[in-house]
Motif scaffolding. Sequence first.
Motif, PDB file in Angstrom:
ATOM      1  N   GLY A 198       0.817  -1.199   0.000  1.00  0.00           N
ATOM      2  CA  GLY A 198       0.000   0.000   0.000  1.00  0.00           C
ATOM      3  C   GLY A 198       0.858   1.260   0.000  1.00  0.00           C
ATOM      4  N   GLU A 199       1.989   1.208   0.706  1.00  0.00           N
ATOM      5  CA  GLU A 199       2.900   2.350   0.746  1.00  0.00           C
ATOM      6  C   GLU A 199       3.469   2.650  -0.633  1.00  0.00           C
ATOM      7  OE1 GLU A 199       6.954   3.749   3.137  1.00  0.00           O
ATOM      8  OE2 GLU A 199       5.988   1.833   3.582  1.00  0.00           O
ATOM      9  N   ASP A 200       3.840   1.580  -1.381  1.00  0.00           N
ATOM     10  CA  ASP A 200       4.374   1.777  -2.729  1.00  0.00           C
ATOM     11  C   ASP A 200       3.327   2.387  -3.649  1.00  0.00           C
ATOM     12  OD1 ASP A 200       6.783   0.772  -1.928  1.00  0.00           O
ATOM     13  OD2 ASP A 200       6.503  -1.206  -2.844  1.00  0.00           O
ATOM     14  N   MET A 201       2.082   1.888  -3.553  1.00  0.00           N
ATOM     15  CA  MET A 201       1.027   2.443  -4.412  1.00  0.00           C
ATOM     16  C   MET A 201       0.739   3.888  -4.052  1.00  0.00           C
ATOM     17  SD  MET A 201      -1.688  -0.671  -5.119  1.00  0.00           S
ATOM     18  CE  MET A 201      -1.926  -1.209  -3.428  1.00  0.00           C
ATOM     19  N   ALA A 202       0.765   4.184  -2.768  1.00  0.00           N
ATOM     20  CA  ALA A 202       0.528   5.569  -2.345  1.00  0.00           C
ATOM     21  C   ALA A 202       1.616   6.485  -2.884  1.00  0.00           C
ATOM     22  CB  ALA A 202       0.487   5.637  -0.816  1.00  0.00           C
ATOM     23  N   GLY A 203       2.875   6.032  -2.835  1.00  0.00           N
ATOM     24  CA  GLY A 203       3.983   6.849  -3.336  1.00  0.00           C
ATOM     25  C   GLY A 203       3.885   7.101  -4.824  1.00  0.00           C
ATOM     26  N   LYS A 204       3.538   6.074  -5.593  1.00  0.00           N
ATOM     27  CA  LYS A 204       3.453   6.229  -7.044  1.00  0.00           C
ATOM     28  C   LYS A 204       2.325   7.154  -7.456  1.00  0.00           C
ATOM     29  CE  LYS A 204       5.586   1.796  -8.234  1.00  0.00           C
ATOM     30  NZ  LYS A 204       5.366   0.440  -8.808  1.00  0.00           N
ATOM     31  N   LEU A 205       1.230   7.146  -6.691  1.00  0.00           N
ATOM     32  CA  LEU A 205       0.075   7.980  -7.030  1.00  0.00           C
ATOM     33  C   LEU A 205       0.092   9.318  -6.300  1.00  0.00           C
ATOM     34  CD1 LEU A 205      -2.734   5.256  -7.019  1.00  0.00           C
ATOM     35  CD2 LEU A 205      -1.759   6.411  -9.005  1.00  0.00           C
ATOM     36  N   ASN A 206       1.075   9.472  -5.391  1.00  0.00           N
ATOM     37  CA  ASN A 206       1.180  10.713  -4.593  1.00  0.00           C
ATOM     38  C   ASN A 206      -0.103  10.962  -3.802  1.00  0.00           C
ATOM     39  OD1 ASN A 206       2.583  12.929  -3.588  1.00  0.00           O
ATOM     40  ND2 ASN A 206       1.763  14.307  -5.159  1.00  0.00           N
ATOM     41  N   ILE A 207      -0.566   9.882  -3.151  1.00  0.00           N
ATOM     42  CA  ILE A 207      -1.747   9.992  -2.310  1.00  0.00           C
ATOM     43  C   ILE A 207      -1.412   9.362  -0.958  1.00  0.00           C
ATOM     44  CG2 ILE A 207      -3.382   9.972  -4.234  1.00  0.00           C
ATOM     45  CD1 ILE A 207      -3.879   7.003  -3.691  1.00  0.00           C
ATOM     46  N   SER A 208      -2.311   9.499  -0.012  1.00  0.00           N
ATOM     47  CA  SER A 208      -2.071   8.947   1.323  1.00  0.00           C
ATOM     48  C   SER A 208      -2.392   7.451   1.363  1.00  0.00           C
ATOM     49  CB  SER A 208      -2.935   9.673   2.352  1.00  0.00           C
ATOM     50  OG  SER A 208      -4.308   9.380   2.126  1.00  0.00           O
ATOM     51  N   ARG A 209      -1.863   6.774   2.410  1.00  0.00           N
ATOM     52  CA  ARG A 209      -2.206   5.370   2.599  1.00  0.00           C
ATOM     53  C   ARG A 209      -3.712   5.215   2.830  1.00  0.00           C
ATOM     54  NH1 ARG A 209       1.649   1.854   4.603  1.00  0.00           N
ATOM     55  NH2 ARG A 209      -0.057   0.336   4.601  1.00  0.00           N
ATOM     56  N   ALA A 210      -4.307   6.209   3.517  1.00  0.00           N
ATOM     57  CA  ALA A 210      -5.749   6.163   3.756  1.00  0.00           C
ATOM     58  C   ALA A 210      -6.519   6.202   2.440  1.00  0.00           C
ATOM     59  CB  ALA A 210      -6.174   7.321   4.655  1.00  0.00           C
ATOM     60  N   ALA A 211      -6.008   6.976   1.475  1.00  0.00           N
ATOM     61  CA  ALA A 211      -6.671   7.058   0.168  1.00  0.00           C
ATOM     62  C   ALA A 211      -6.560   5.729  -0.574  1.00  0.00           C
ATOM     63  CB  ALA A 211      -6.061   8.184  -0.661  1.00  0.00           C
ATOM     64  N   VAL A 212      -5.418   5.060  -0.415  1.00  0.00           N
ATOM     65  CA  VAL A 212      -5.269   3.734  -1.018  1.00  0.00           C
ATOM     66  C   VAL A 212      -6.310   2.788  -0.416  1.00  0.00           C
ATOM     67  CG1 VAL A 212      -3.775   1.705  -1.206  1.00  0.00           C
ATOM     68  CG2 VAL A 212      -2.835   3.997  -1.586  1.00  0.00           C
ATOM     69  N   TRP A 213      -6.432   2.821   0.901  1.00  0.00           N
ATOM     70  CA  TRP A 213      -7.399   1.949   1.569  1.00  0.00           C
ATOM     71  C   TRP A 213      -8.822   2.239   1.097  1.00  0.00           C
ATOM     72  CZ3 TRP A 213      -8.912  -2.255   3.419  1.00  0.00           C
ATOM     73  CH2 TRP A 213     -10.041  -2.353   4.236  1.00  0.00           C
ATOM     74  N   GLN A 214      -9.168   3.512   0.937  1.00  0.00           N
ATOM     75  CA  GLN A 214     -10.506   3.861   0.460  1.00  0.00           C
ATOM     76  C   GLN A 214     -10.736   3.330  -0.954  1.00  0.00           C
ATOM     77  OE1 GLN A 214     -13.089   5.200   2.106  1.00  0.00           O
ATOM     78  NE2 GLN A 214     -11.804   5.135   3.949  1.00  0.00           N
ATOM     79  N   ALA A 215      -9.683   3.364  -1.782  1.00  0.00           N
ATOM     80  CA  ALA A 215      -9.807   2.834  -3.138  1.00  0.00           C
ATOM     81  C   ALA A 215     -10.003   1.312  -3.107  1.00  0.00           C
ATOM     82  CB  ALA A 215      -8.573   3.194  -3.965  1.00  0.00           C
ATOM     83  N   ILE A 216      -9.252   0.643  -2.230  1.00  0.00           N
ATOM     84  CA  ILE A 216      -9.409  -0.806  -2.086  1.00  0.00           C
ATOM     85  C   ILE A 216     -10.823  -1.137  -1.624  1.00  0.00           C
ATOM     86  CG2 ILE A 216      -8.686  -2.824  -0.744  1.00  0.00           C
ATOM     87  CD1 ILE A 216      -6.621  -2.061  -2.806  1.00  0.00           C
ATOM     88  N   LYS A 217     -11.313  -0.367  -0.662  1.00  0.00           N
ATOM     89  CA  LYS A 217     -12.669  -0.571  -0.146  1.00  0.00           C
ATOM     90  C   LYS A 217     -13.697  -0.402  -1.256  1.00  0.00           C
ATOM     91  CE  LYS A 217     -15.769   1.084   3.513  1.00  0.00           C
ATOM     92  NZ  LYS A 217     -15.913   2.067   4.621  1.00  0.00           N
ATOM     93  N   ALA A 218     -13.496   0.617  -2.093  1.00  0.00           N
ATOM     94  CA  ALA A 218     -14.428   0.866  -3.193  1.00  0.00           C
ATOM     95  C   ALA A 218     -14.397  -0.273  -4.214  1.00  0.00           C
ATOM     96  CB  ALA A 218     -14.081   2.193  -3.877  1.00  0.00           C
ATOM     97  N   LEU A 219     -13.204  -0.807  -4.488  1.00  0.00           N
ATOM     98  CA  LEU A 219     -13.083  -1.926  -5.424  1.00  0.00           C
ATOM     99  C   LEU A 219     -13.785  -3.167  -4.882  1.00  0.00           C
ATOM    100  CD1 LEU A 219      -9.371  -1.432  -6.534  1.00  0.00           C
ATOM    101  CD2 LEU A 219     -11.392  -1.223  -8.005  1.00  0.00           C
TER     102      LEU A 219
END
Length: 316
Positions: A20-41
Amino acid sequence: MKNKDYILQALKEADDYLSGEDMAGKLNISRAAVWQAIKALRQDGYRIDAVTNRGYRLFENHEALDAAIIKKHLKSELKDVAVLVKNRVDSTNDAIFREDAHAPLPSFSFMAAEEQTAGKGRVGKSFLSPYGMGLYLSTIIHEGDVSDPALLTITAAVALKEALMAQTDEDIKIKWVNDLYCNHKKIAGILTEANFSGGKARYVIGLGINITTPEGLFEKQSLPTAGSLGAAISRNQLAADIVNALHTWIQRPIDEILNAYRKYNLTIGKTIRFAKGDIEYTGVAEAIDDDGALLVAVEGRTLRLSAGAISIESDW
Protein backbone atom coordinates in the motif's frame (compact mmCIF):
# COMPACT_ATOMS: atom_id res chain seq x y z
CA MET A 1 -8.42 8.08 -14.32
CA LYS A 2 -9.56 7.62 -10.73
CA ASN A 3 -7.22 6.34 -8.05
CA LYS A 4 -9.12 3.09 -7.77
CA ASP A 5 -8.75 2.50 -11.53
CA TYR A 6 -4.97 2.96 -11.34
CA ILE A 7 -4.83 0.63 -8.34
CA LEU A 8 -7.01 -1.98 -10.04
CA GLN A 9 -4.73 -1.98 -13.07
CA ALA A 10 -1.64 -2.31 -10.88
CA LEU A 11 -3.19 -5.21 -8.99
CA LYS A 12 -4.09 -6.97 -12.25
CA GLU A 13 -0.52 -6.68 -13.53
CA ALA A 14 1.15 -7.83 -10.29
CA ASP A 15 2.34 -11.38 -9.69
CA ASP A 16 2.58 -10.91 -5.92
CA TYR A 17 1.23 -8.71 -3.16
CA LEU A 18 1.54 -4.95 -3.73
CA SER A 19 2.53 -2.68 -0.88
CA GLY A 20 0.00 0.00 0.00
CA GLU A 21 2.90 2.35 0.75
CA ASP A 22 4.37 1.78 -2.73
CA MET A 23 1.03 2.44 -4.41
CA ALA A 24 0.53 5.57 -2.35
CA GLY A 25 3.98 6.85 -3.34
CA LYS A 26 3.45 6.23 -7.04
CA LEU A 27 0.07 7.98 -7.03
CA ASN A 28 1.18 10.71 -4.59
CA ILE A 29 -1.75 9.99 -2.31
CA SER A 30 -2.07 8.95 1.32
CA ARG A 31 -2.21 5.37 2.60
CA ALA A 32 -5.75 6.16 3.76
CA ALA A 33 -6.67 7.06 0.17
CA VAL A 34 -5.27 3.73 -1.02
CA TRP A 35 -7.40 1.95 1.57
CA GLN A 36 -10.51 3.86 0.46
CA ALA A 37 -9.81 2.83 -3.14
CA ILE A 38 -9.41 -0.81 -2.09
CA LYS A 39 -12.67 -0.57 -0.15
CA ALA A 40 -14.43 0.87 -3.19
CA LEU A 41 -13.08 -1.93 -5.42
CA ARG A 42 -14.34 -4.52 -2.98
CA GLN A 43 -17.77 -2.87 -3.03
CA ASP A 44 -17.62 -3.20 -6.82
CA GLY A 45 -17.23 -6.95 -6.36
CA TYR A 46 -13.48 -7.41 -6.67
CA ARG A 47 -11.89 -10.03 -4.38
CA ILE A 48 -8.84 -8.37 -2.83
CA ASP A 49 -6.83 -9.98 -0.05
CA ALA A 50 -4.89 -7.83 2.43
CA VAL A 51 -1.98 -9.13 4.51
CA THR A 52 -0.08 -7.10 7.10
CA ASN A 53 3.47 -6.24 5.97
CA ARG A 54 2.78 -7.68 2.50
CA GLY A 55 0.06 -5.52 0.99
CA TYR A 56 -2.82 -6.29 -1.36
CA ARG A 57 -3.52 -8.91 -3.99
CA LEU A 58 -6.36 -9.25 -6.50
CA PHE A 59 -8.01 -12.61 -7.10
CA GLU A 60 -10.06 -12.73 -10.28
CA ASN A 61 -12.53 -15.58 -10.75
CA HIS A 62 -11.67 -16.71 -7.24
CA GLU A 63 -13.53 -19.76 -5.92
CA ALA A 64 -13.39 -19.58 -2.15
CA LEU A 65 -12.98 -22.83 -0.25
CA ASP A 66 -16.31 -23.78 1.29
CA ALA A 67 -16.80 -26.68 3.71
CA ALA A 68 -20.48 -27.10 2.83
CA ILE A 69 -19.76 -27.35 -0.89
CA ILE A 70 -16.92 -29.80 -0.31
CA LYS A 71 -19.11 -32.03 1.87
CA LYS A 72 -21.74 -32.24 -0.88
CA HIS A 73 -19.16 -33.92 -3.13
CA LEU A 74 -17.98 -36.49 -0.58
CA LYS A 75 -19.13 -40.08 -1.01
CA SER A 76 -21.64 -41.45 1.49
CA GLU A 77 -19.02 -43.44 3.43
CA LEU A 78 -17.40 -40.14 4.42
CA LYS A 79 -20.53 -38.31 5.52
CA ASP A 80 -19.40 -38.24 9.16
CA VAL A 81 -15.87 -36.89 8.68
CA ALA A 82 -15.02 -33.37 9.78
CA VAL A 83 -14.34 -30.92 6.95
CA LEU A 84 -12.35 -27.96 8.26
CA VAL A 85 -11.72 -24.90 6.09
CA LYS A 86 -9.33 -22.20 7.27
CA ASN A 87 -8.39 -18.87 5.79
CA ARG A 88 -4.76 -18.95 6.92
CA VAL A 89 -2.77 -21.45 8.99
CA ASP A 90 0.89 -22.14 9.64
CA SER A 91 0.74 -25.68 8.25
CA THR A 92 -2.35 -27.78 7.59
CA ASN A 93 -0.41 -30.83 8.83
CA ASP A 94 0.39 -29.18 12.15
CA ALA A 95 -3.04 -27.59 12.45
CA ILE A 96 -5.00 -30.81 11.98
CA PHE A 97 -2.75 -32.61 14.48
CA ARG A 98 -3.63 -29.88 16.98
CA GLU A 99 -7.35 -30.17 16.22
CA ASP A 100 -7.24 -33.94 16.69
CA ALA A 101 -5.28 -33.64 19.94
CA HIS A 102 -7.93 -31.28 21.29
CA ALA A 103 -10.84 -33.53 20.23
CA PRO A 104 -10.24 -36.74 18.26
CA LEU A 105 -11.43 -36.52 14.66
CA PRO A 106 -12.84 -39.44 12.66
CA SER A 107 -10.37 -40.98 10.22
CA PHE A 108 -10.30 -39.18 6.85
CA SER A 109 -11.34 -35.89 8.42
CA PHE A 110 -9.43 -33.16 6.64
CA MET A 111 -8.45 -29.51 6.67
CA ALA A 112 -8.06 -27.23 3.66
CA ALA A 113 -6.61 -23.72 3.87
CA GLU A 114 -6.49 -20.74 1.55
CA GLU A 115 -2.90 -20.07 2.62
CA GLN A 116 -0.12 -21.65 4.65
CA THR A 117 2.40 -19.33 6.26
CA ALA A 118 4.77 -22.22 7.07
CA GLY A 119 3.85 -24.93 4.59
CA LYS A 120 5.99 -28.03 5.07
CA GLY A 121 7.87 -30.06 2.48
CA ARG A 122 10.08 -33.11 2.80
CA VAL A 123 13.51 -33.08 4.50
CA GLY A 124 12.80 -29.80 6.26
CA LYS A 125 11.99 -27.80 3.14
CA SER A 126 9.07 -25.38 2.93
CA PHE A 127 6.15 -25.50 0.50
CA LEU A 128 5.19 -22.17 -1.07
CA SER A 129 1.49 -21.70 -0.33
CA PRO A 130 0.25 -18.26 -1.46
CA TYR A 131 -3.29 -17.23 -0.70
CA GLY A 132 -5.96 -18.65 -2.98
CA MET A 133 -3.56 -20.01 -5.62
CA GLY A 134 -3.50 -23.67 -4.70
CA LEU A 135 -5.10 -26.36 -2.63
CA TYR A 136 -3.35 -27.04 0.68
CA LEU A 137 -5.01 -30.00 2.35
CA SER A 138 -4.22 -32.46 5.14
CA THR A 139 -6.21 -35.52 6.17
CA ILE A 140 -5.79 -37.51 9.37
CA ILE A 141 -6.08 -41.28 9.62
CA HIS A 142 -5.94 -43.32 12.82
CA GLU A 143 -3.89 -46.49 13.03
CA GLY A 144 -6.84 -48.89 12.88
CA ASP A 145 -7.62 -47.66 9.37
CA VAL A 146 -4.09 -48.02 8.02
CA SER A 147 -2.89 -51.45 6.89
CA ASP A 148 0.62 -50.41 5.81
CA PRO A 149 1.81 -46.96 6.96
CA ALA A 150 4.91 -47.24 4.75
CA LEU A 151 2.70 -47.03 1.65
CA LEU A 152 0.58 -44.04 2.69
CA THR A 153 2.54 -41.54 0.58
CA ILE A 154 2.45 -43.81 -2.47
CA THR A 155 -1.29 -44.36 -2.02
CA ALA A 156 -1.86 -40.62 -1.70
CA ALA A 157 0.12 -39.97 -4.89
CA VAL A 158 -2.10 -42.36 -6.84
CA ALA A 159 -5.24 -40.81 -5.33
CA LEU A 160 -4.09 -37.27 -6.14
CA LYS A 161 -3.19 -38.20 -9.71
CA GLU A 162 -6.64 -39.69 -10.28
CA ALA A 163 -8.43 -36.78 -8.60
CA LEU A 164 -6.65 -34.34 -10.89
CA MET A 165 -7.48 -36.46 -13.94
CA ALA A 166 -11.17 -35.87 -13.20
CA GLN A 167 -10.76 -32.17 -14.00
CA THR A 168 -7.92 -31.91 -16.51
CA ASP A 169 -6.52 -33.74 -19.53
CA GLU A 170 -2.97 -32.62 -18.73
CA ASP A 171 -0.36 -35.38 -18.64
CA ILE A 172 0.37 -35.56 -14.92
CA LYS A 173 2.95 -38.05 -13.70
CA ILE A 174 4.37 -39.08 -10.32
CA LYS A 175 8.05 -38.58 -9.59
CA TRP A 176 9.29 -41.00 -6.95
CA VAL A 177 8.47 -40.75 -4.20
CA ASN A 178 6.07 -37.91 -3.41
CA ASP A 179 5.93 -35.28 -6.18
CA LEU A 180 3.58 -34.82 -9.12
CA TYR A 181 4.82 -33.21 -12.31
CA CYS A 182 3.15 -31.64 -15.33
CA ASN A 183 5.05 -30.24 -18.33
CA HIS A 184 8.36 -30.96 -16.57
CA LYS A 185 7.41 -28.82 -13.56
CA LYS A 186 6.54 -29.89 -10.02
CA ILE A 187 2.90 -29.00 -9.43
CA ALA A 188 2.27 -30.92 -6.21
CA GLY A 189 4.00 -32.47 -3.22
CA ILE A 190 2.97 -34.86 -0.48
CA LEU A 191 4.22 -35.03 3.11
CA THR A 192 3.14 -37.85 5.43
CA GLU A 193 3.78 -37.47 9.15
CA ALA A 194 3.01 -39.62 12.20
CA ASN A 195 2.29 -38.86 15.83
CA PHE A 196 2.49 -41.62 18.45
CA SER A 197 1.50 -39.64 21.55
CA GLY A 198 -1.18 -41.20 23.72
CA GLY A 199 -0.11 -44.71 22.76
CA LYS A 200 -1.92 -44.75 19.41
CA ALA A 201 -0.56 -43.77 16.03
CA ARG A 202 -2.14 -40.96 14.06
CA TYR A 203 -1.05 -40.33 10.49
CA VAL A 204 -1.48 -37.09 8.60
CA ILE A 205 -1.11 -36.89 4.82
CA GLY A 206 -0.50 -33.35 3.61
CA LEU A 207 -0.94 -32.40 -0.04
CA GLY A 208 -0.01 -29.11 -1.66
CA ILE A 209 -1.13 -28.47 -5.24
CA ASN A 210 -0.09 -25.38 -7.23
CA ILE A 211 -3.06 -24.36 -9.36
CA THR A 212 -2.66 -20.71 -10.42
CA THR A 213 0.57 -19.61 -8.73
CA PRO A 214 2.35 -17.36 -11.28
CA GLU A 215 5.78 -18.33 -12.59
CA GLY A 216 7.21 -15.03 -11.40
CA LEU A 217 6.45 -15.93 -7.80
CA PHE A 218 8.39 -19.20 -8.11
CA GLU A 219 11.29 -17.26 -9.64
CA LYS A 220 11.33 -14.81 -6.74
CA GLN A 221 11.48 -17.72 -4.32
CA SER A 222 14.26 -19.46 -6.32
CA LEU A 223 12.13 -22.48 -7.17
CA PRO A 224 13.10 -23.22 -10.78
CA THR A 225 11.48 -26.66 -10.94
CA ALA A 226 8.11 -25.53 -9.55
CA GLY A 227 5.10 -24.84 -11.72
CA SER A 228 1.33 -24.58 -11.67
CA LEU A 229 -1.33 -26.73 -13.21
CA GLY A 230 -2.79 -23.65 -14.88
CA ALA A 231 -6.06 -25.39 -15.68
CA ALA A 232 -9.58 -24.35 -14.72
CA ILE A 233 -9.87 -26.37 -11.53
CA SER A 234 -12.60 -26.29 -8.90
CA ARG A 235 -10.71 -26.46 -5.62
CA ASN A 236 -13.81 -27.50 -3.68
CA GLN A 237 -14.45 -30.38 -6.07
CA LEU A 238 -10.75 -31.31 -6.03
CA ALA A 239 -10.65 -31.41 -2.22
CA ALA A 240 -13.57 -33.85 -2.15
CA ASP A 241 -12.20 -35.91 -5.05
CA ILE A 242 -8.82 -36.32 -3.33
CA VAL A 243 -10.30 -37.61 -0.08
CA ASN A 244 -12.81 -39.81 -1.94
CA ALA A 245 -10.00 -41.34 -3.98
CA LEU A 246 -7.72 -41.77 -0.97
CA HIS A 247 -10.49 -43.52 0.97
CA THR A 248 -11.02 -45.88 -1.97
CA TRP A 249 -7.35 -46.60 -2.67
CA ILE A 250 -6.34 -47.13 0.94
CA GLN A 251 -8.68 -50.14 1.03
CA ARG A 252 -7.31 -51.68 -2.16
CA PRO A 253 -4.85 -54.62 -2.14
CA ILE A 254 -1.22 -53.54 -1.91
CA ASP A 255 -0.35 -54.99 -5.32
CA GLU A 256 -3.08 -52.86 -6.97
CA ILE A 257 -1.73 -49.72 -5.30
CA LEU A 258 1.82 -50.48 -6.40
CA ASN A 259 0.79 -51.34 -9.96
CA ALA A 260 -1.06 -48.02 -10.29
CA TYR A 261 1.89 -46.15 -8.78
CA ARG A 262 4.28 -47.78 -11.26
CA LYS A 263 1.90 -47.04 -14.16
CA TYR A 264 1.72 -43.34 -13.29
CA ASN A 265 5.43 -42.97 -12.48
CA LEU A 266 7.87 -41.01 -14.66
CA THR A 267 11.06 -42.06 -12.85
CA ILE A 268 11.73 -45.55 -14.25
CA GLY A 269 14.38 -45.57 -16.97
CA LYS A 270 15.63 -42.09 -16.11
CA THR A 271 19.15 -41.17 -15.04
CA ILE A 272 18.90 -39.82 -11.51
CA ARG A 273 21.14 -38.27 -8.86
CA PHE A 274 20.73 -38.97 -5.16
CA ALA A 275 22.63 -39.17 -1.90
CA LYS A 276 23.05 -41.99 0.59
CA GLY A 277 24.74 -40.81 3.72
CA ASP A 278 27.45 -38.37 2.67
CA ILE A 279 27.96 -39.94 -0.76
CA GLU A 280 26.29 -38.74 -3.95
CA TYR A 281 25.46 -41.23 -6.70
CA THR A 282 24.28 -41.12 -10.29
CA GLY A 283 22.49 -44.10 -11.76
CA VAL A 284 19.52 -45.36 -13.74
CA ALA A 285 16.20 -45.98 -11.99
CA GLU A 286 15.28 -49.55 -12.87
CA ALA A 287 12.20 -50.49 -10.88
CA ILE A 288 9.95 -49.89 -7.88
CA ASP A 289 9.89 -52.93 -5.62
CA ASP A 290 6.99 -54.37 -3.64
CA ASP A 291 7.78 -52.14 -0.66
CA GLY A 292 7.69 -48.99 -2.81
CA ALA A 293 11.48 -48.59 -2.76
CA LEU A 294 13.34 -47.41 -5.85
CA LEU A 295 15.96 -49.76 -7.33
CA VAL A 296 18.82 -47.92 -9.03
CA ALA A 297 21.61 -49.36 -11.17
CA VAL A 298 24.90 -47.72 -10.18
CA GLU A 299 28.19 -48.86 -11.70
CA GLY A 300 27.25 -52.50 -12.02
CA ARG A 301 25.35 -52.87 -8.76
CA THR A 302 21.82 -52.17 -7.57
CA LEU A 303 21.15 -49.69 -4.77
CA ARG A 304 17.81 -49.58 -2.97
CA LEU A 305 16.26 -46.26 -1.94
CA SER A 306 13.43 -46.48 0.56
CA ALA A 307 13.26 -42.73 1.20
CA GLY A 308 14.93 -39.47 0.32
CA ALA A 309 15.06 -37.03 -2.55
CA ILE A 310 16.19 -37.64 -6.11
CA SER A 311 16.78 -35.38 -9.08
CA ILE A 312 16.35 -36.45 -12.68
CA GLU A 313 19.32 -35.64 -14.88
CA SER A 314 19.33 -34.22 -18.42
CA ASP A 315 16.24 -33.80 -20.58
CA TRP A 316 13.25 -36.04 -19.93
